[in-house]
Write a protein that holds these residues in place. Structure first.
Motif, PDB file in Angstrom:
ATOM      1  N   UNK A  85      54.276  33.811  46.551  1.00  0.00           N
ATOM      2  CA  UNK A  85      54.398  35.242  46.882  1.00  0.00           C
ATOM      3  C   UNK A  85      54.060  36.122  45.619  1.00  0.00           C
ATOM      4  N   UNK A  86      54.628  35.760  44.575  1.00  0.00           N
ATOM      5  CA  UNK A  86      54.302  36.438  43.372  1.00  0.00           C
ATOM      6  C   UNK A  86      52.729  36.453  42.893  1.00  0.00           C
ATOM      7  N   UNK A  87      52.297  35.134  43.043  1.00  0.00           N
ATOM      8  CA  UNK A  87      50.853  35.291  42.887  1.00  0.00           C
ATOM      9  C   UNK A  87      49.824  36.188  43.881  1.00  0.00           C
ATOM     10  N   UNK A  88      50.262  36.215  45.266  1.00  0.00           N
ATOM     11  CA  UNK A  88      49.380  36.846  45.802  1.00  0.00           C
ATOM     12  C   UNK A  88      49.478  38.396  45.651  1.00  0.00           C
ATOM     13  N   UNK A  89      50.896  38.852  45.120  1.00  0.00           N
ATOM     14  CA  UNK A  89      50.915  40.274  44.893  1.00  0.00           C
ATOM     15  C   UNK A  89      50.406  40.398  43.503  1.00  0.00           C
TER      16      UNK A  89
ATOM     17  N   UNK B  47      48.983  36.452  34.955  1.00  0.00           N
ATOM     18  CA  UNK B  47      47.604  37.049  35.561  1.00  0.00           C
ATOM     19  C   UNK B  47      47.326  38.110  34.365  1.00  0.00           C
ATOM     20  N   UNK B  48      47.972  38.916  33.866  1.00  0.00           N
ATOM     21  CA  UNK B  48      47.756  39.951  32.936  1.00  0.00           C
ATOM     22  C   UNK B  48      47.217  39.250  31.776  1.00  0.00           C
ATOM     23  N   UNK B  49      47.866  38.250  31.379  1.00  0.00           N
ATOM     24  CA  UNK B  49      47.087  37.451  29.939  1.00  0.00           C
ATOM     25  C   UNK B  49      45.848  36.943  30.466  1.00  0.00           C
ATOM     26  N   UNK B  50      45.313  36.382  31.592  1.00  0.00           N
ATOM     27  CA  UNK B  50      44.157  35.806  31.990  1.00  0.00           C
ATOM     28  C   UNK B  50      43.274  37.070  31.812  1.00  0.00           C
ATOM     29  N   UNK B  51      43.688  38.060  32.843  1.00  0.00           N
ATOM     30  CA  UNK B  51      42.705  39.231  32.968  1.00  0.00           C
ATOM     31  C   UNK B  51      42.291  39.980  31.388  1.00  0.00           C
TER      32      UNK B  51
ATOM     33  N   UNK C  76      47.474  39.054  42.260  1.00  0.00           N
ATOM     34  CA  UNK C  76      46.155  39.081  42.172  1.00  0.00           C
ATOM     35  C   UNK C  76      45.492  40.137  43.387  1.00  0.00           C
ATOM     36  N   UNK C  77      46.299  40.743  44.040  1.00  0.00           N
ATOM     37  CA  UNK C  77      45.882  41.558  45.337  1.00  0.00           C
ATOM     38  C   UNK C  77      44.896  42.720  44.704  1.00  0.00           C
ATOM     39  N   UNK C  78      45.431  43.289  43.256  1.00  0.00           N
ATOM     40  CA  UNK C  78      44.378  44.391  42.783  1.00  0.00           C
ATOM     41  C   UNK C  78      43.058  43.670  42.612  1.00  0.00           C
ATOM     42  N   UNK C  79      42.798  42.656  42.215  1.00  0.00           N
ATOM     43  CA  UNK C  79      41.667  42.059  41.920  1.00  0.00           C
ATOM     44  C   UNK C  79      40.654  42.177  42.870  1.00  0.00           C
ATOM     45  N   UNK C  80      41.089  41.936  44.123  1.00  0.00           N
ATOM     46  CA  UNK C  80      40.166  42.162  45.287  1.00  0.00           C
ATOM     47  C   UNK C  80      39.513  40.758  45.518  1.00  0.00           C
ATOM     48  N   UNK C  81      39.940  39.553  44.980  1.00  0.00           N
ATOM     49  CA  UNK C  81      39.256  38.220  45.172  1.00  0.00           C
ATOM     50  C   UNK C  81      40.368  37.664  46.173  1.00  0.00           C
ATOM     51  N   UNK C  82      39.610  36.593  46.833  1.00  0.00           N
ATOM     52  CA  UNK C  82      40.375  35.869  47.847  1.00  0.00           C
ATOM     53  C   UNK C  82      41.562  34.787  47.074  1.00  0.00           C
ATOM     54  N   UNK C  83      42.562  34.702  47.570  1.00  0.00           N
ATOM     55  CA  UNK C  83      43.496  33.586  46.941  1.00  0.00           C
ATOM     56  C   UNK C  83      42.854  32.447  47.063  1.00  0.00           C
ATOM     57  N   UNK C  84      43.377  31.569  45.961  1.00  0.00           N
ATOM     58  CA  UNK C  84      42.897  30.076  46.002  1.00  0.00           C
ATOM     59  C   UNK C  84      44.304  29.313  45.181  1.00  0.00           C
ATOM     60  N   UNK C  85      44.965  28.877  46.449  1.00  0.00           N
ATOM     61  CA  UNK C  85      46.221  28.175  46.192  1.00  0.00           C
ATOM     62  C   UNK C  85      46.273  26.375  46.503  1.00  0.00           C
TER      63      UNK C  85
ATOM     64  N   UNK D 199      38.882  37.256  36.687  1.00  0.00           N
ATOM     65  CA  UNK D 199      39.243  37.996  37.908  1.00  0.00           C
ATOM     66  C   UNK D 199      39.267  37.069  38.936  1.00  0.00           C
ATOM     67  N   UNK D 200      38.936  35.669  38.933  1.00  0.00           N
ATOM     68  CA  UNK D 200      39.215  34.732  40.053  1.00  0.00           C
ATOM     69  C   UNK D 200      40.249  33.542  39.537  1.00  0.00           C
ATOM     70  N   UNK D 201      41.256  33.892  39.991  1.00  0.00           N
ATOM     71  CA  UNK D 201      42.374  33.154  39.250  1.00  0.00           C
ATOM     72  C   UNK D 201      43.086  32.392  40.495  1.00  0.00           C
ATOM     73  N   UNK D 202      43.029  31.028  40.114  1.00  0.00           N
ATOM     74  CA  UNK D 202      43.540  29.989  41.340  1.00  0.00           C
ATOM     75  C   UNK D 202      45.110  29.658  40.776  1.00  0.00           C
ATOM     76  N   UNK D 203      45.755  29.344  41.723  1.00  0.00           N
ATOM     77  CA  UNK D 203      47.141  28.855  41.223  1.00  0.00           C
ATOM     78  C   UNK D 203      47.436  27.488  42.493  1.00  0.00           C
ATOM     79  N   UNK D 204      47.880  26.595  41.299  1.00  0.00           N
ATOM     80  CA  UNK D 204      48.186  25.041  41.747  1.00  0.00           C
ATOM     81  C   UNK D 204      49.907  24.862  41.655  1.00  0.00           C
ATOM     82  N   UNK D 205      50.092  24.442  42.765  1.00  0.00           N
ATOM     83  CA  UNK D 205      51.654  24.570  42.976  1.00  0.00           C
ATOM     84  C   UNK D 205      51.888  23.015  43.337  1.00  0.00           C
ATOM     85  N   UNK D 206      53.284  22.774  43.564  1.00  0.00           N
ATOM     86  CA  UNK D 206      53.803  21.216  43.949  1.00  0.00           C
ATOM     87  C   UNK D 206      53.738  21.095  45.381  1.00  0.00           C
ATOM     88  N   UNK D 207      53.398  19.930  45.902  1.00  0.00           N
ATOM     89  CA  UNK D 207      53.404  19.569  47.058  1.00  0.00           C
ATOM     90  C   UNK D 207      54.937  19.020  47.223  1.00  0.00           C
TER      91      UNK D 207
END
Length: 337
Positions: free
Chosen positions: A200-204, A166-170, A206-215, A175-183
């Motif tokens: 859980x790590x993703x939600x923590x 996340x820091x690298x992308x920022x 991106x929390x300071x960004x204020x954008x809604x999560x996208x998983x 600011x609007x960063x999605x997460x793709x995981x495995x079903x």
């Protein structure tokens, strides 16, 4: 049949010294080891594993349990397995890969005295296999973690890995960063711990960004990657970057995004985490990856198990190592609206 005595006579050493080299149980001078290894090659000596097990009540065989061998193992899983195999061999043990998908297979392994200890992969947060191992008394170590903190484990530090991604992308303005995981097909409460920890790590992070999560969770295939691209475009069109923790879907995500008119990285930046640098280089554009420390963790897991078997462990090891950032060409500045 060639015996250890024959090898000892050819190398002009004691039988005990030959045993030290074969079993990796004691340090031997390099020049002596070389003579013994040369004698083994010349005589075509092969260890009699059955005789050794009967004499010592130990097989010096470790089982690596993986529950999902019906699908093709990805490159990172193979690196974990090979790291553990090399680590075991260096200490005089052999590693066998044992597919366990049901309770009957687990019972057969534990009741037969076939192995000295077990390494467990694809560990679930609440894992019934761990309970079986604890009840059996068979020594074991985990590649992954359950909800219990008192078990011996090695694992990727997903919190540090996702935070770095996340820091690298920022740093590129995203600011609007999605997460793709495995079903997975696992029942609720028995999902692989890695997926729950990543989310859980993703939600923590991106929390300071204020954008809604996208998983988005998809199959670990190229088709799954194309599905992820479609879902991102339809449900999360504002996302300008993706952290992908689904190695098998990486090529499909890039191709699917391109097919939908989203260029990488001009329109969508991608970081593939918990994967290999080599796989990232096989995709166009070459992916920025968070390379998994799989070979190192595999060796450490073998060491943790063998230390238990040889009584040199003071406390259960708890080892976390983050993935390493390997820049590619799939991350660029956030597009300007």
């Amino acid at each position: 049949m060639v015996t250890m005595r024959d090898v000892a006579e050819r190398a002009n050493v004691s039988i005990a010294t030959v045993s030290f080299v074969i079993n990796g149980s004691k340090r031997v001078a390099p020049e002596t080891r070389a003579r013994i290894e040369a004698a083994i090659q010349e005589l075509n000596y092969r260890r009699n594993v059955v005789a050794r097990a009967l004499a010592s009540s130990r097989t010096r065989i470790l089982a690596l349990l993986h529950p999902d061998l019906e699908s093709r193992p990805n490159a990172t899983v193979i690196q974990f397995v090979m790291g553990a195999a090399h680590g075991a061999r260096e200490r005089g043990y052999d590693l066998v890969l044992w597919p366990v998908n049901d309770d009957e297979q687990m019972s057969h392994l534990l009741a037969g005295g076939l192995v000295d200890g077990v390494l467990l992969m694809e560990v679930q947060i609440s894992d019934p296999r761990v309970e079986r191992l604890l009840a059996s008394g068979v020594p074991f170590a985990l590649i992954g973690r359950t909800e219990k903190d008192d078990l011996p484990y090695v694992d990727i530090d997903f919190a540090a890995t996702i935070e770095l991604a996340v820091a690298h992308l920022r740093s590129f303005g995203h600011e609007r960063i999605a997460l793709v995981t495995q079903r997975t097909k696992a029942q609720a409460g028995h999902e692989p711990g890695r997926i729950m920890r990543v989310e859980s790590a993703y939600l923590d992070a991106i929390a300071p960004l204020g954008a809604p999560p996208a998983i988005v969770a998809v199959e670990g295939t190229s088709a799954g990657g194309r599905e992820a691209a479609s879902v991102l475009g339809a449900d999360f069109p504002a996302s300008t970057a993706v952290i992908l923790v689904n190695e098998g879907a990486s090529a499909g995500l890039v191709k699917g995004s391109r097919a939908l008119g989203r260029r990488v990285p001009e329109d969508l930046s991608i970081i593939s985490a918990a994967t290999t640098r080599e796989l990232g280089e096989m995709i166009e554009p070459a992916l920025t990856v968070m390379a998994a420390p799989a070979p190192q963790l595999g060796r450490l897991a073998a060491d943790a198990l063998i230390d238990q078997l040889e009584g040199v462990q003071d406390a259960p090891p708890h080892v976390l190592i983050p993935c390493a950032l390997e820049p590619g060409q799939s991350v660029g500045p956030a597009p300007v609206d």
